[in-house]
Scaffold this motif. Structure first.
Motif, PDB file in Angstrom:
ATOM      1  N   VAL A 477      43.391  35.830  53.791  1.00  0.00           N
ATOM      2  CA  VAL A 477      43.990  37.162  53.712  1.00  0.00           C
ATOM      3  C   VAL A 477      44.606  37.408  52.332  1.00  0.00           C
ATOM      4  O   VAL A 477      44.686  38.548  51.869  1.00  0.00           O
ATOM      5  CB  VAL A 477      45.043  37.315  54.836  1.00  0.00           C
ATOM      6  N   ALA A 478      44.990  36.330  51.655  1.00  0.00           N
ATOM      7  CA  ALA A 478      45.629  36.493  50.340  1.00  0.00           C
ATOM      8  C   ALA A 478      44.619  36.794  49.225  1.00  0.00           C
ATOM      9  O   ALA A 478      44.990  37.162  48.125  1.00  0.00           O
ATOM     10  CB  ALA A 478      46.410  35.226  49.995  1.00  0.00           C
ATOM     11  N   GLN A 479      43.301  36.647  49.496  1.00  0.00           N
ATOM     12  CA  GLN A 479      42.271  36.926  48.481  1.00  0.00           C
ATOM     13  C   GLN A 479      41.820  38.386  48.617  1.00  0.00           C
ATOM     14  O   GLN A 479      42.045  39.010  49.643  1.00  0.00           O
ATOM     15  CB  GLN A 479      41.051  36.007  48.688  1.00  0.00           C
ATOM     16  N   PRO A 480      41.135  38.915  47.586  1.00  0.00           N
ATOM     17  CA  PRO A 480      40.612  40.285  47.724  1.00  0.00           C
ATOM     18  C   PRO A 480      39.727  40.386  48.971  1.00  0.00           C
ATOM     19  O   PRO A 480      38.873  39.522  49.194  1.00  0.00           O
ATOM     20  CB  PRO A 480      39.774  40.466  46.446  1.00  0.00           C
ATOM     21  N   PRO A 481      39.925  41.419  49.810  1.00  0.00           N
ATOM     22  CA  PRO A 481      39.280  41.456  51.137  1.00  0.00           C
ATOM     23  C   PRO A 481      37.752  41.366  51.088  1.00  0.00           C
ATOM     24  O   PRO A 481      37.136  40.788  51.974  1.00  0.00           O
ATOM     25  CB  PRO A 481      39.742  42.782  51.743  1.00  0.00           C
ATOM     26  N   GLU A 482      37.133  41.940  50.050  1.00  0.00           N
ATOM     27  CA  GLU A 482      35.666  41.916  50.002  1.00  0.00           C
ATOM     28  C   GLU A 482      35.135  40.479  49.991  1.00  0.00           C
ATOM     29  O   GLU A 482      34.066  40.197  50.519  1.00  0.00           O
ATOM     30  CB  GLU A 482      35.157  42.640  48.728  1.00  0.00           C
ATOM     31  N   LEU A 483      35.906  39.574  49.365  1.00  0.00           N
ATOM     32  CA  LEU A 483      35.400  38.214  49.139  1.00  0.00           C
ATOM     33  C   LEU A 483      35.223  37.433  50.436  1.00  0.00           C
ATOM     34  O   LEU A 483      34.157  36.899  50.710  1.00  0.00           O
ATOM     35  CB  LEU A 483      36.355  37.448  48.217  1.00  0.00           C
ATOM     36  N   TYR A 484      36.320  37.326  51.244  1.00  0.00           N
ATOM     37  CA  TYR A 484      36.232  36.458  52.427  1.00  0.00           C
ATOM     38  C   TYR A 484      36.630  37.176  53.714  1.00  0.00           C
ATOM     39  O   TYR A 484      36.045  36.939  54.753  1.00  0.00           O
ATOM     40  CB  TYR A 484      37.148  35.230  52.253  1.00  0.00           C
ATOM     41  N   LEU A 485      37.658  38.061  53.640  1.00  0.00           N
ATOM     42  CA  LEU A 485      38.165  38.655  54.875  1.00  0.00           C
ATOM     43  C   LEU A 485      37.062  39.445  55.579  1.00  0.00           C
ATOM     44  O   LEU A 485      36.830  39.290  56.781  1.00  0.00           O
ATOM     45  CB  LEU A 485      39.366  39.567  54.588  1.00  0.00           C
ATOM     46  N   LYS A 486      36.340  40.253  54.801  1.00  0.00           N
ATOM     47  CA  LYS A 486      35.348  41.125  55.430  1.00  0.00           C
ATOM     48  C   LYS A 486      34.208  40.316  56.052  1.00  0.00           C
ATOM     49  O   LYS A 486      33.892  40.493  57.237  1.00  0.00           O
ATOM     50  CB  LYS A 486      34.827  42.134  54.400  1.00  0.00           C
ATOM     51  N   PRO A 487      33.586  39.368  55.279  1.00  0.00           N
ATOM     52  CA  PRO A 487      32.528  38.576  55.918  1.00  0.00           C
ATOM     53  C   PRO A 487      33.043  37.744  57.097  1.00  0.00           C
ATOM     54  O   PRO A 487      32.363  37.603  58.115  1.00  0.00           O
ATOM     55  CB  PRO A 487      32.024  37.659  54.802  1.00  0.00           C
ATOM     56  N   LEU A 488      34.279  37.216  56.983  1.00  0.00           N
ATOM     57  CA  LEU A 488      34.813  36.402  58.085  1.00  0.00           C
ATOM     58  C   LEU A 488      34.980  37.279  59.321  1.00  0.00           C
ATOM     59  O   LEU A 488      34.594  36.913  60.437  1.00  0.00           O
ATOM     60  CB  LEU A 488      36.163  35.785  57.698  1.00  0.00           C
ATOM     61  N   MET A 489      35.548  38.467  59.119  1.00  0.00           N
ATOM     62  CA  MET A 489      35.804  39.322  60.268  1.00  0.00           C
ATOM     63  C   MET A 489      34.501  39.753  60.940  1.00  0.00           C
ATOM     64  O   MET A 489      34.375  39.735  62.162  1.00  0.00           O
ATOM     65  CB  MET A 489      36.584  40.530  59.806  1.00  0.00           C
ATOM     66  N   THR A 490      33.533  40.116  60.124  1.00  0.00           N
ATOM     67  CA  THR A 490      32.249  40.565  60.666  1.00  0.00           C
ATOM     68  C   THR A 490      31.623  39.469  61.526  1.00  0.00           C
ATOM     69  O   THR A 490      31.195  39.705  62.657  1.00  0.00           O
ATOM     70  CB  THR A 490      31.294  40.895  59.494  1.00  0.00           C
ATOM     71  N   GLU A 491      31.623  38.241  60.994  1.00  0.00           N
ATOM     72  CA  GLU A 491      30.971  37.136  61.705  1.00  0.00           C
ATOM     73  C   GLU A 491      31.781  36.737  62.931  1.00  0.00           C
ATOM     74  O   GLU A 491      31.232  36.451  63.991  1.00  0.00           O
ATOM     75  CB  GLU A 491      30.821  35.949  60.729  1.00  0.00           C
ATOM     76  N   LEU A 492      33.117  36.749  62.799  1.00  0.00           N
ATOM     77  CA  LEU A 492      33.973  36.350  63.909  1.00  0.00           C
ATOM     78  C   LEU A 492      33.833  37.339  65.069  1.00  0.00           C
ATOM     79  O   LEU A 492      33.806  36.953  66.241  1.00  0.00           O
ATOM     80  CB  LEU A 492      35.433  36.303  63.421  1.00  0.00           C
TER      81      LEU A 492
END
Length: 897
Positions: A477-492
């Protein structure tokens, strides 16, 4: 024959043959599966219970009637146990004495079933407050341990183990002259006994006293630990299980004594010949003990045993038997209904009012169930234990652990065999908390790899990847959302709709953790999130539905009023209300749904209005039903069942959620119901959790619609005063908060009630070891009392001003802090001498404000300059030289002193 002058002692109670046959017939009938027969048995039991010596027959069958089969004898003992539980106090003394004597004389029965039954009976008598009334019990049991006869020794130990489980606190109290001082050394002698069953009992008895740090055990702690290691490789699995249970708890309570043995602990986790050691069920490895750990520990623990880490890591693989038990090769099972015993009882976490400034994770409240990574194996197998041990090591040794681990991890995480890869992902999750700093450089490569693992073909890999990613959510969550939050959320979210139930569960739990970390970062994706969660409603079996409610409630808590959009309400509310209408009032599934709705109501605020009427009505009904049932039970315990008060607690909490969410709109609902009368009863309930939730509701109603609370104040205040008892932290906390809210509404009319509460509040704020939340709430309430009744409270200033200042200096500027500081300023105005001794603390508290409102700043200014003028320049200079430089600067900059 000569008639003796007095009857010989052997003339004890004898059964009448006809009566005995009647009792035996009853015991036989009660084993029948036929419900009609069962009903007859129940009636017959009621009749026979009118005869005091019916209980003599029951004990006679259990202990003497060897001609009968064991199940019948045991059943006789269990019926007697229920009678003891219900009304032992009213047994005639000769009957009670006969039962006690028979129990102690026959503990060595040849049948282990009969021994166990007698053990349960003894414990039930003991738990009826009879440990004090049966002084010979413990000495006699300890004496029977010395018996040459195995059965007697085993029977006595079985009973002692149950007593230790039930009455651990009492055994370490002065009420009984601390029998533990004799018992613990005695138990330790039996660790070397030739019978594995006896060794196992002995360890289990001592284990009951670890978590409470009983003094008698702490005095013998080194002997205990040495004995444990001597048994670590015992050939009997039950003995090893109890050894492991002990080590798990000791790691939490006395890690300092264990560190020197660290390498041996790991030897314990190496599997014995031909089997994976089954580790003990026990929570607490993951917690650490909060003790300062000597820094030499790791070098010695790892240096002394380079095999430590590899053994742990290897222990984290699923064994073949695990995979069979987990149905690890069944990939699609979403259509298979859950069996009821799969669903663990869940506990409602009652509402505790914290101040709005609290960070969601300031570690103050225990989050309880963080570490349920893979519950499915409820017994603590080697895998789970190894993971927990690694978690502890990571928390103790932090980054020092990584050089020993990373080379192993590289091999595991990219391995072709799924079982190996899966264990690597578990390792990565286990060290997340302790080694987070050291892991940061590797996460940009590891997190995308883990996200790819979410789509693995093996369900067990997908589910562990969910858990491990949730452990790194904070970093994501502390990184820019495009990098990890968005792909993580989509896959989760795709995993939330997985075809495998275990993956659904892991994904839902992981998503709830992500929601807590991401909060409003999720707002742009709300539509997509809600579509997924609502779709899962139609897809999930029973167990996962309960976890889904939690994910929705957490979402509402995390995004708050952003959820209050017509399109989101349209998606979310219909399926929730549909479930609400399907569930009956007696259905425990209401709990998680009520909790979920409580969060949703708070978030939606006015958006919840169209749904509030039926929800409000049902909550009031649940409280009313539970109170009525409790009353019936108290008057006729033999006819009615005790109610499950959780229904009432959860309903009170949802009413709080409605009052908080709807604000003034709740007024018309309250006006049309008898909720104030019900609240008056709930506030006096014997169960602390009921009182806790009722005070939260009282505070929320005070804020939302004081017109309905005000007529009850005279009756409510004395109850609030008596509940300012810090033995029940959460009850006390909520009562304190409610008093503060009432002050704000009552104003000067609060005056007659100040004596009811002030002394208790002052006492609480001065207690050592009071939790932070309670201190803050107490300080705010004292300040608010002073705001509305300064003349009444000001004389006690010197008794509380120092702890008052220290507990409020760390909280953020907010309404509650504002009202409390105004109160203290008014009290200083009324009694300036009261703060003279501790003025430096007041200065420090004033300086903790970032931006007080203008008129409050003015109050501070006057007090500071007034004090300076009062003491004179020379004294002021000396005083300000004592101030820390930073504080001095702030006071000069903001207030020109």
């Amino acid at each position: 024959p000569r008639t003796p002058i007095s009857p010989p002692p052997a003339m004890e109670w004898q059964p009448d043959e006809q009566g005995l046959q009647q009792v035996l017939q009853l015991l036989k009938d009660s084993q029948s599966p036929n419900t009609a027969t069962q009903r007859v048995v129940q009636d017959k039991l009621k009749q026979l219970n009118q005869f005091p010596d019916f209980n003599n027959y029951l004990i006679f069958v259990l202990t003497r009637l060897k001609s009968e089969d064991e199940p019948t004898r045991s059943l006789s003992g269990l019926i007697l146990k229920n009678n003891v539980k219900a009304h032992f106090q009213s047994f005639p003394p000769p009957v009670a004495d006969f039962i006690k004597r028979e129990c102690l004389n026959h503990l060595g029965d040849n049948s282990s079933l009969i021994r166990a039954t007698i053990g349960i009976l003894i414990t039930t008598i003991a738990s009826k407050g009879e440990l004090q009334m049966w002084p010979e019990l413990l000495p006699q049991l300890c004496n029977l341990l010395n018996s040459e006869d195995y059965n007697t020794c085993e029977g006595a130990f079985g009973a002692l183990q149950k007593i230790c489980e039930d009455s651990s606190e009492l055994l370490d109290s002065d009420a009984l002259n601390r029998p533990l001082n004799v018992m613990i050394p005695k138990f330790l002698q039996f660790f070397k006994h030739c019978s594995p069953k006896i060794r196992s009992h002995a360890i289990a008895c001592v284990n009951q006293f670890i978590m409470d740090r009983a003094q008698a055990l702490m005095e013998n702690i080194d002997t205990f630990i040495e004995h444990l290691f001597a048994l670590a490789a015992d050939e009997e699995p039950e003995v090893r299980r109890n050894v492991c249970r002990a080590l798990v708890m000791l790691l939490e309570v006395r890690i300092d004594r264990l560190l020197p043995h660290m390498h041996s602990i790991i030897q314990v986790s190496a599997p014995g010949p031909g089997e994976g050691v089954t580790w003990a069920q026990g929570r607490g490895w993951g917690q650490g003990s909060g003790l300062p750990v000597p820094r030499w520990g790791l070098g010695r623990a790892l240096g002394g045993s380079p095999v430590l880490i590899p053994i742990l890591v290897h222990g984290m693989r699923y064994s073949e038997i695990d995979i069979i038990l987990l149905k690890g090769d069944v990939e699609e099972d979403e259509a298979v209904p859950d069996s009821e015993q799969d669903i663990k009882p869940r506990f409602h976490k009652s509402r505790t009012v914290t101040l709005a400034h609290e960070e969601p994770h300031d570690g103050d409240e225990d989050d309880g169930d963080e570490d349920d990574d893979d519950d499915a194996l409820s017994d603590w197998n080697l895998r789970k234990c190894s993971a927990a041990a690694l978690d502890v090591l990571a928390n103790v040794f932090r980054e020092e652990l990584l050089p020993h681990l990373l080379p192993l991890l590289k091999e595991l995480l990219f391995h072709l065999e799924w079982v190996v890869k899966e264990s690597g992902i578990l390792v990565l999750g286990a060290i997340a908390e302790g080694c987070m700093q050291g892991m940061v450089p590797y996460l940009p490569e590891l997190v995308p790899h883990l996200i790819r693992c979410l789509a693995d073909r093996k369900a067990l890999v997908r589910s562990i990847a969910c858990w491990t990613l949730s452990r790194y959510a904070h970093w994501v969550v502390a990184q820019p959302p495009e990098l990890y939050l968005k792909p993580l959320m989509t896959e989760l979210l795709q995993r939330v709709l997985d075809g495998n139930k275990r993956v659904q569960e892991a994904a839902c739990s992981a998503f709830a953790t992500l929601e807590e970390e991401a909060c409003t970062e999720l707002v742009p994706y709300l539509s997509f999130i809600l579509d997924t969660l609502v779709f899962a409603f139609g897809k999930y079996q029973h167990k996962n539905l309960l976890i889904l409610y939690d994910a929705i409630g957490t979402l509402a808590d995390s995004v708050g009023h952003h959820l209050n959009q017509p399109e989101y309400i349209q998606k979310l509310m219909p399926p929730l209300i549909q479930k609400w209408n399907e569930l009956k009032d007696e259905d425990k599934d209401l709990f998680p749904l009520l909790e979920c709705l409580s969060s949703v109501a708070t978030a939606l605020q006015s958006g919840f209005l169209p749904y509030c009427e039926p929800v409000y009505q049902r909550c009031v009904t649940l409280v009313q039903k539970t109170l009525a049932q409790a009353m019936m039970y108290n008057q006729h315990p033999e006819q009615y069942e005790a109610p499950d008060k959780d229904f009432m607690i959860v309903a009170l909490d949802l009413l709080s959620g409605l009052a908080e969410g709807l604000g003034g709109h709740v007024e018309q609902l309250v006006a049309r119901s008898n909720v104030m009368t019900l609240l008056f009863q709930c506030m006096q309930d014997t169960m602390p959790e009921v009182r806790q939730s009722s005070f939260a509701l009282l505070g929320d109603l005070t804020k939302a619609c004081f017109v309905h609370v005000k007529p009850c104040i005279a009756e409510f205040m004395p109850i609030l005063g008596t509940n300012l008892n810090p033995e029940f932290i959460s009850v006390c906390n909520n009562a304190t908060w409610a008093i503060g809210e009432i002050c704000m509404q009552m104003g000067a009319e609060m005056q007659p009630y100040v004596p009811l509460v002030l002394n208790n509040l002052v006492e609480i704020i001065n207690r050592p070891n009071t939790p932070k939340t309670l201190l803050e709430n107490t300080a705010i309430t004292i300040g608010r009392l002073g705001l509305v009744c300064p003349q009444e409270v000001a004389p006690t200033l010197p008794q509380f001003i120092r702890p008052w200042c220290t507990s409020l200096r760390n909280i953020r500027d907010n309404e509650e802090k504002d009202s409390a500081f105004r109160g203290v300023c008014l009290m200083i105005g009324a009694n300036p001498g009261g703060v003279a001794q501790d003025f430096i603390f007041f200065c420090d508290a004033v300086a903790s404000w970032l931006s007080p409102k203008e008129d409050l700043r003015e109050m501070f200014y006057k007090i500071l300059h007034g004090f300076r003028a009062q003491v004179g320049e020379e004294n002021w200079r000396r005083f300000s030289e004592q101030l820390p430089p930073l504080l001095k600067e702030r006071l000069a900059a903001f207030y020109g002193v």
